[in-house]
Write an enzyme that holds these catalytic residues in place. Structure first.
Site, PDB file in Angstrom:
ATOM      1  N   TYR A  54       0.936  -1.055  -0.034  1.00 18.18           N
ATOM      2  CA  TYR A  54      -0.031  -0.049  -0.104  1.00 18.18           C
ATOM      3  C   TYR A  54       0.858   1.312  -0.170  1.00 18.18           C
ATOM      4  O   TYR A  54       0.728   2.216  -0.928  1.00 18.18           O
ATOM      5  CB  TYR A  54      -0.970  -0.112   1.284  1.00 18.18           C
ATOM      6  CG  TYR A  54      -1.927   0.955   1.223  1.00 18.18           C
ATOM      7  CD1 TYR A  54      -2.682   1.039   0.378  1.00 18.18           C
ATOM      8  CD2 TYR A  54      -1.816   2.048   2.212  1.00 18.18           C
ATOM      9  CE1 TYR A  54      -3.981   2.000   0.322  1.00 18.18           C
ATOM     10  CE2 TYR A  54      -2.782   3.080   2.296  1.00 18.18           C
ATOM     11  CZ  TYR A  54      -3.779   3.054   1.451  1.00 18.18           C
ATOM     12  OH  TYR A  54      -4.672   4.117   1.362  1.00 18.18           O
ATOM     13  N   GLN A  88       6.394  15.511 -17.871  1.00 11.47           N
ATOM     14  CA  GLN A  88       6.645  14.837 -19.144  1.00 11.47           C
ATOM     15  C   GLN A  88       5.542  15.140 -20.008  1.00 11.47           C
ATOM     16  O   GLN A  88       5.644  15.751 -21.346  1.00 11.47           O
ATOM     17  CB  GLN A  88       7.057  13.361 -19.069  1.00 11.47           C
ATOM     18  CG  GLN A  88       7.825  12.899 -20.242  1.00 11.47           C
ATOM     19  CD  GLN A  88       8.076  11.412 -19.911  1.00 11.47           C
ATOM     20  OE1 GLN A  88       8.181  10.994 -18.857  1.00 11.47           O
ATOM     21  NE2 GLN A  88       8.093  10.770 -20.967  1.00 11.47           N
ATOM     22  N   THR A 136      -9.365   8.733   8.055  1.00 16.75           N
ATOM     23  CA  THR A 136     -10.751   9.326   7.790  1.00 16.75           C
ATOM     24  C   THR A 136     -11.847   8.025   8.231  1.00 16.75           C
ATOM     25  O   THR A 136     -11.656   6.805   8.133  1.00 16.75           O
ATOM     26  CB  THR A 136     -11.038   9.433   6.292  1.00 16.75           C
ATOM     27  OG1 THR A 136     -10.238  10.402   6.097  1.00 16.75           O
ATOM     28  CG2 THR A 136     -12.421  10.037   6.108  1.00 16.75           C
ATOM     29  N   ARG A 184     -10.507  -1.525  10.070  1.00 21.15           N
ATOM     30  CA  ARG A 184      -9.899  -0.294  10.664  1.00 21.15           C
ATOM     31  C   ARG A 184     -10.307   0.032  12.084  1.00 21.15           C
ATOM     32  O   ARG A 184     -11.438  -0.417  12.548  1.00 21.15           O
ATOM     33  CB  ARG A 184     -10.002   0.807   9.768  1.00 21.15           C
ATOM     34  CG  ARG A 184      -8.718   0.754   8.459  1.00 21.15           C
ATOM     35  CD  ARG A 184      -9.219   1.892   7.730  1.00 21.15           C
ATOM     36  NE  ARG A 184     -10.287   1.719   6.709  1.00 21.15           N
ATOM     37  CZ  ARG A 184     -10.476   2.425   5.587  1.00 21.15           C
ATOM     38  NH1 ARG A 184      -9.761   3.231   5.469  1.00 21.15           N
ATOM     39  NH2 ARG A 184     -11.507   1.869   5.041  1.00 21.15           N
TER      40      ARG A 184
HETATM   41  N1  UDP Z   1      -5.908  -0.875  15.777  1.00 20.21           N
HETATM   42  C1  UDP Z   1      -6.408  -1.472  17.249  1.00 20.21           C
HETATM   43  N2  UDP Z   1      -7.284  -2.111  17.116  1.00 20.21           N
HETATM   44  C2  UDP Z   1      -8.269  -2.596  15.792  1.00 20.21           C
HETATM   45  C3  UDP Z   1      -7.768  -2.022  14.847  1.00 20.21           C
HETATM   46  C4  UDP Z   1      -6.760  -1.421  14.626  1.00 20.21           C
HETATM   47  O1  UDP Z   1      -5.626  -1.047  18.025  1.00 20.21           O
HETATM   48  O2  UDP Z   1      -9.065  -3.430  16.272  1.00 20.21           O
HETATM   49  C5  UDP Z   1      -4.856  -0.030  16.012  1.00 20.21           C
HETATM   50  C6  UDP Z   1      -3.734  -0.263  14.682  1.00 20.21           C
HETATM   51  O3  UDP Z   1      -2.890  -0.958  15.316  1.00 20.21           O
HETATM   52  C7  UDP Z   1      -3.136   1.029  14.443  1.00 20.21           C
HETATM   53  C8  UDP Z   1      -4.349   1.803  14.754  1.00 20.21           C
HETATM   54  O4  UDP Z   1      -5.268   1.225  15.289  1.00 20.21           O
HETATM   55  O5  UDP Z   1      -2.182   1.329  15.305  1.00 20.21           O
HETATM   56  C9  UDP Z   1      -5.132   2.656  13.488  1.00 20.21           C
HETATM   57  O6  UDP Z   1      -4.985   1.549  12.680  1.00 20.21           O
HETATM   58  P1  UDP Z   1      -5.958   1.106  11.306  1.00 20.21           P
HETATM   59  O7  UDP Z   1      -6.133   0.058  10.837  1.00 20.21           O
HETATM   60  O8  UDP Z   1      -7.519   1.889  11.513  1.00 20.21           O
HETATM   61  O9  UDP Z   1      -5.186   2.116  10.255  1.00 20.21           O
HETATM   62  P2  UDP Z   1      -3.660   2.649   9.952  1.00 20.21           P
HETATM   63  O10 UDP Z   1      -3.621   3.955  10.418  1.00 20.21           O
HETATM   64  O11 UDP Z   1      -2.637   1.814  10.854  1.00 20.21           O
HETATM   65  O12 UDP Z   1      -3.596   2.464   8.680  1.00 20.21           O
END
Ligand code: UDP
Length: 317
Positions: free
Chosen positions: A145, A162, A175, A186
């Site tokens: 990503y 170019q 977001t 997320r």
């Molecule tokens: N995270 C968490 N519990 C969850 C999902 C994510 O603690 O159930 C944490 C993850 O490890 C990161 C933060 O929340 O530190 C944001 O994660 P996300 O996947 O939303 O997006 P990122 O900013 O990491 O792309």
């Protein structure tokens, strides 16, 4: 002036809100999506609008159509989703960017790339200004990503230099809002769904890592302002909410707003998880006269209401 606008990833979480906002402004919208990480339910509310057209396909397949503007949003954005098929994620970012750039080049039209705060990786500079080149592991689990989005930025600037393609690049920070998939993975959707179901809230690591959460409506205003900004202003521009929150604070806020008695449990921190993230939005303030206006509490209330309805629908059906 009403335009015909292509939104790639228009069936996704941010994309579907963007389609709706553009339709509400009187434009015609061509939405391209393969629904690999979203649901056609996102577009149900406006799918029958005569100014709306859906093309169900992959952005990495060549595309020929006549439009006036392109917003390129096509790509899974949740770490869980984009790591499921990393090769496809890279392909979506690189080949997808080339396809929209070729379309913009042949039509002489403007194209906006939705890049990401992930181009800063696990940042050593805080908050992150656009001038920071980032700290990305090129071979880590997130590289498909992060490097895919960095490659797309490089392609956008190469086509601009170019071939004089009229480009706009924004870097979107975390977001959230309605229409995130329940299994998106997320943090905001995970914690809200867990709290509403009375399940344990899963915190990865000790929860001291930070993010800055922008409500989707605020982000859309920034995206549209950038698309219609003065010619020659390419960005990149950070779009995000500068309020920094630890993940543990977020979990407490969600528990409070859902009136949940769920326990907080700690799970292993995923590889290369950024320790801190917060946008410097001075450039967006100055050039786009943009800053977010929705508080985290208010945005969470709307998002919680959405998931309450989703859960009711899924238990009734
Ligand atoms: N995270 C968490 N519990 C969850 C999902 C994510 O603690 O159930 C944490 C993850 O490890 C990161 C933060 O929340 O530190 C944001 O994660 P996300 O996947 O939303 O997006 P990122 O900013 O990491 O792309």
């Amino acid at each position: 002036m009403t335009l015909r606008i292509l939104v790639t990833g228009g069936g996704g979480f941010i994309g579907s809100h963007l389609c709706q906002r553009l339709l509400n402004s009187g434009h015609s919208v061509l939405c391209l999506d393969n629904f690999s990480s979203s649901s056609p339910r996102n577009i149900a509310a406006f799918a029958s609008n005569p100014r709306f057209q859906l093309i169900e396909r992959d952005v990495a397949a060549p595309l020929f159509t006549e439009v006036d503007q392109i917003y390129n949003l096509a790509c899974p954005a949740s770490p869980v989703q984009y790591q499921r098929d990393p090769v496809h994620t890279l392909r979506t970012n690189a080949v997808g960017a080339m396809n929209v750039l070729e379309l913009a080049r042949s039509g002489g039209i403007r194209v906006l790339q939705t890049s990401t705060s992930e181009v800063y990786g696990d940042p050593n500079i805080h908050p992150q200004p656009e001038s920071y080149w980032g700290h990305v592991n090129p071979i880590g689990l997130r590289a498909c990503y992060d490097e895919g989005k960095r490659c797309a930025e490089a392609l956008f600037f190469a086509y601009h230099r170019q071939h004089s393609v009229d480009i706009k690049v924004v870097r979107i920070f975390n977001t959230y809002g309605p229409r995130t998939q329940m299994n998106d993975g997320r943090v905001v959707s995970n914690l809200i769904v867990q709290a509403l179901r009375g399940e344990d809230l899963t915190i990865y690591g000790n929860g001291s890592q930070t993010r800055s959460f922008c409500y989707v409506d605020d982000l859309l205003t920034g995206l549209i302002a950038m698309m219609n900004s003065e010619p020659g202003f390419t960005g990149p521009v950070n779009l995000g909410n500068p309020r920094e929150t630890t993940i543990l604070e977020l979990a407490h806020l969600i528990r409070e707003h859902t009136h949940s008695r769920s326990k907080i449990v700690f799970k292993p921190l995923p590889q290369d998880d950024p320790r801190q993230r917060m946008p410097d939005i001075a450039l967006a303030r100055e050039r786009l006269h943009w800053s977010p206006s929705t508080s985290l509490e208010e945005g969470l209330r709307h998002t919680i209401e959405y998931f309450q309805q989703e859960l009711q629908t899924s238990t009734c059906s």
